[in-house]
Design an enzyme around this catalytic site. Structure first.
Site, PDB file in Angstrom:
ATOM      1  N   SER A 268       0.834  -1.198   0.000  1.00 45.24           N
ATOM      2  CA  SER A 268       0.000   0.000   0.000  1.00 45.24           C
ATOM      3  C   SER A 268       0.875   1.256   0.000  1.00 45.24           C
ATOM      4  CB  SER A 268      -0.974  -0.042   1.182  1.00 45.24           C
ATOM      5  OG  SER A 268      -1.998   0.907   1.026  1.00 45.24           O
ATOM      6  N   HIS A 412      -7.093  -5.720  -1.212  1.00 38.42           N
ATOM      7  CA  HIS A 412      -5.956  -4.873  -0.834  1.00 38.42           C
ATOM      8  C   HIS A 412      -5.232  -5.498   0.344  1.00 38.42           C
ATOM      9  CE1 HIS A 412      -3.988  -0.992  -1.320  1.00 38.42           C
ATOM     10  NE2 HIS A 412      -3.962  -0.857  -0.017  1.00 38.42           N
TER      11      HIS A 412
END
Length: 431
Positions: A268, A412
């Site tokens: 991320s 994610h």
């Protein structure tokens, strides 16, 4: 980061770090910070990418030497001026305290080391903790994966001998990190393959909230009574990448570690961080950037998922970038570089982009297309990128090339299967 400031729980932080819940497959948000989000390929729009192999004087780069000595420095400057910001060199007073010089753990299969890295002479602040595990049976210096973590070291590994970690209170005090299972590492899977692994928590360098500069490393470099860096100076992401280079400064001194075979990984915002760290510091022999998305490997010119306008909104993550980056929130097509050029800065070193097929916010297709657009740079060195313009299926390992791409089934996150892919990738190019 209002959510972050309201709690010190790392588990709660795990949820607030990502726009979509990493623990579910819920539909991604259609509006973030009052700004609509597009997930329709038909609405991406047309765009023209800047040419990575065209010098600013208009000449074309046709060989590796011209890339390394002419074009690459130009692109580094573009990122320094327009996105991440310039950062200082290593501090003069950098020092290392190896307080755990080598303890046998995991039934004698691994050696644990712990190092405090001090950025200043004053050892009471501005320091970070590095945790290292090396194969106990190694007969020569070991290759190593440096993991940039969201969690304190004592939460990342189940090992009672680890120094208790710390986190930040809302008022900038260092306090004990609460227990959390977020970001756990399976150390033994690396040790079994003859690979060392090290980990450190990014907030040791600077806290991840709007006024974190008041407490982090950037505060030491403010000039003339300023409260913020200049518009082309480092944001928080650059400060974290600067910290990774300080970890490398130590790793180069450890005779049990092969400093020429060190990979760095993060996910991320830390995926963005390791890309910039690898771009700036070529001592990192490999970069594994997970779900780095907007501002990382994804193409900003694609109006899909998160955009520069989302990420630089003052209610979100504007502090992570140089102030100049905000100028492009409504002028993305004027940005003099894009994600493919950040990728290209890693060449000729191996780079793996890891994504998730349902992580629409981070635009996995945009990361793939960026890798395709960066492949000509790798080709200068006789190296292969994706080798196709067709988006791969989930779980397809055929694109584990020097410029590689791997997409898992999911969102994610970095899944247990992804770590196995990372090991496979390291064995292919570093062992």
């Amino acid at each position: 980061m209002r959510t972050y400031l309201s709690t010190i729980s790392l588990l709660y932080l795990a949820f607030s770090l990502f726009p979509t819940n990493v623990f579910s497959q819920n539909a991604p948000p259609t509006v973030v910070a009052g700004i609509p989000v597009n997930y329709d390929e038909a609405l991406v729009g047309s765009y023209t990418l800047p040419e990575p192999l065209i010098l600013q004087n208009g000449n074309k780069v046709t060989d590796a030497d011209s890339w390394l000595n002419k074009r690459r420095p130009e692109i580094i400057r573009l990122y320094e001026e327009n996105q991440f910001g310039k950062m200082p060199p290593a501090p003069a007073d950098l020092s290392f305290d190896v307080f755990d010089k080598g303890t046998l753990v995991f039934n004698g299969t691994a050696i644990r080391k712990q190092v405090t890295i001090y950025f200043t002479k004053d050892t009471s602040s501005h320091k970070m903790e590095l945790l290292i595990y090396l194969p106990a049976k190694a007969t020569k210096p070991s290759p190593l994966l440096l993991n940039f973590s969201f969690s304190a070291n004592s939460n990342v590994v189940d090992d009672d001998g680890i120094k208790p970690g710390k986190t930040w209170s809302p008022d900038g005090k260092r306090i004990p990190a609460p227990k959390s299972n977020f970001g756990k590492l399976n150390i033994e899977q690396f040790i079994t393959e003859g690979i060392g692994i090290a980990t450190l928590c990014y907030t040791d360098i600077e806290p991840d909230f709007k006024n974190g500069i008041n407490f982090g490393i950037r505060s030491l470099y403010l000039k003339d009574g300023a409260t913020q860096p200049k518009s082309n100076e480092w944001g928080a992401i650059a400060s974290w990448s600067w910290g990774l280079s300080r970890a490398m400064d130590y790793l180069e001194t450890d005779k049990n570690i092969d400093s020429k075979r060190i990979a760095v990984t993060g996910a991320s915002r830390l995926g963005k961080t390791v890309l910039w760290a690898g771009a700036k510091d070529t001592r990192f022999a490999m970069v594994i950037a997970s779900i780095s998305g907007e501002g990382g490997a994804a193409l900003s010119r694609r109006n899909y998922g998160e955009t520069i306008k989302h990420i630089t909104d003052t209610s979100r993550y504007h502090y992570q970038f140089a102030a100049n980056y905000h100028n492009f929130s409504d002028r993305v097509n004027e940005l003099p570089m894009d994600g493919h050029m950040l990728i290209s800065l890693i060449a000729p070193r191996p780079l793996l982009l890891q994504t998730g097929n349902s992580d629409l916010w981070s635009d996995p297709r945009g990361e793939f297309l960026a890798a395709v657009a960066a492949e000509p740079v790798y080709n200068l060195f006789g190296l292969k990128g994706p080798g196709t313009t067709t988006m791969p299926e989930t779980g397809d390992k055929r694109l584990l090339n020097p410029l590689g791409y791997y997409m898992h089934e999911g969102g994610h996150s970095v899944l247990p299967e992804d770590w196995k892919i990372f090991i496979e990738y390291m064995k292919k190019y570093l062992l």
